[in-house]
Motif scaffolding. Structure first.
Motif, PDB file in Angstrom:
ATOM      1  N   GLU A  35      18.033 -31.392  31.817  1.00 47.17           N
ATOM      2  CA  GLU A  35      17.907 -32.434  30.791  1.00 47.17           C
ATOM      3  C   GLU A  35      18.603 -32.013  29.499  1.00 47.17           C
ATOM      4  N   ARG A  67      14.842 -31.202  22.179  1.00 51.29           N
ATOM      5  CA  ARG A  67      16.128 -31.813  21.845  1.00 51.29           C
ATOM      6  C   ARG A  67      16.354 -31.722  20.351  1.00 51.29           C
ATOM      7  N   ALA A 122       8.018 -32.824  27.076  1.00 54.23           N
ATOM      8  CA  ALA A 122       9.442 -33.178  27.138  1.00 54.23           C
ATOM      9  C   ALA A 122      10.297 -31.964  26.781  1.00 54.23           C
ATOM     10  N   SER A 123      11.491 -31.955  27.312  1.00 54.81           N
ATOM     11  CA  SER A 123      12.440 -30.895  27.005  1.00 54.81           C
ATOM     12  C   SER A 123      12.822 -30.973  25.531  1.00 54.81           C
ATOM     13  N   GLU A 126      14.075 -28.977  32.809  1.00 55.55           N
ATOM     14  CA  GLU A 126      14.282 -28.912  31.361  1.00 55.55           C
ATOM     15  C   GLU A 126      15.713 -28.496  31.027  1.00 55.55           C
TER      16      GLU A 126
END
Length: 111
Positions: free
Chosen positions: A69, A5, A2-3, A66
């Motif tokens: 997002e 965050r 996942a990107s 990415e």
């Protein structure tokens, strides 16, 4: 993967601090180069591949996803472009570019 965050653990940090998430995102192969290539306006995927010799299309599309997002880039009619947040990021990178120029000059003077 996942990107990164803010608020979520990232590679090398379990704190989720925004800086750590940003460093994880920006430290990925080709990410800074893609941001750099978008500094003057929209660029299509083929043009990005041509500008980034050695970048594979699969890595390009992964990085673009990415960055999108993360809110750094968006897709426009003319290709990929920096969002207002991405433009601020480019502004934050500009002093590093100036430092690199100074570094290069100091190293040529030393040779």
């Amino acid at each position: 993967m996942a990107s990164p965050r803010p608020g979520r653990p990232v590679r090398g940090s379990t704190t989720g601090r925004p800086l750590m998430a940003a460093l994880d995102l920006l430290g990925r192969r080709w990410t800074l180069r893609i941001i750099w290539e978008l500094r003057e306006g929209p660029v299509g995927a083929r043009a990005l591949l041509a500008r980034c010799t050695g970048l594979s299309s699969s890595v390009l599309y992964q990085r673009l996803a990415e960055l999108a997002e993360a809110g750094v880039i968006a897709t426009g009619a003319d290709g990929y472009l920096l969002t207002p947040l991405g433009a601020k990021l480019h502004g934050a990178i500009a002093p590093l570019d100036a430092w690199a120029d100074e570094w290069a000059e100091s190293r040529s003077a030393a040779d």
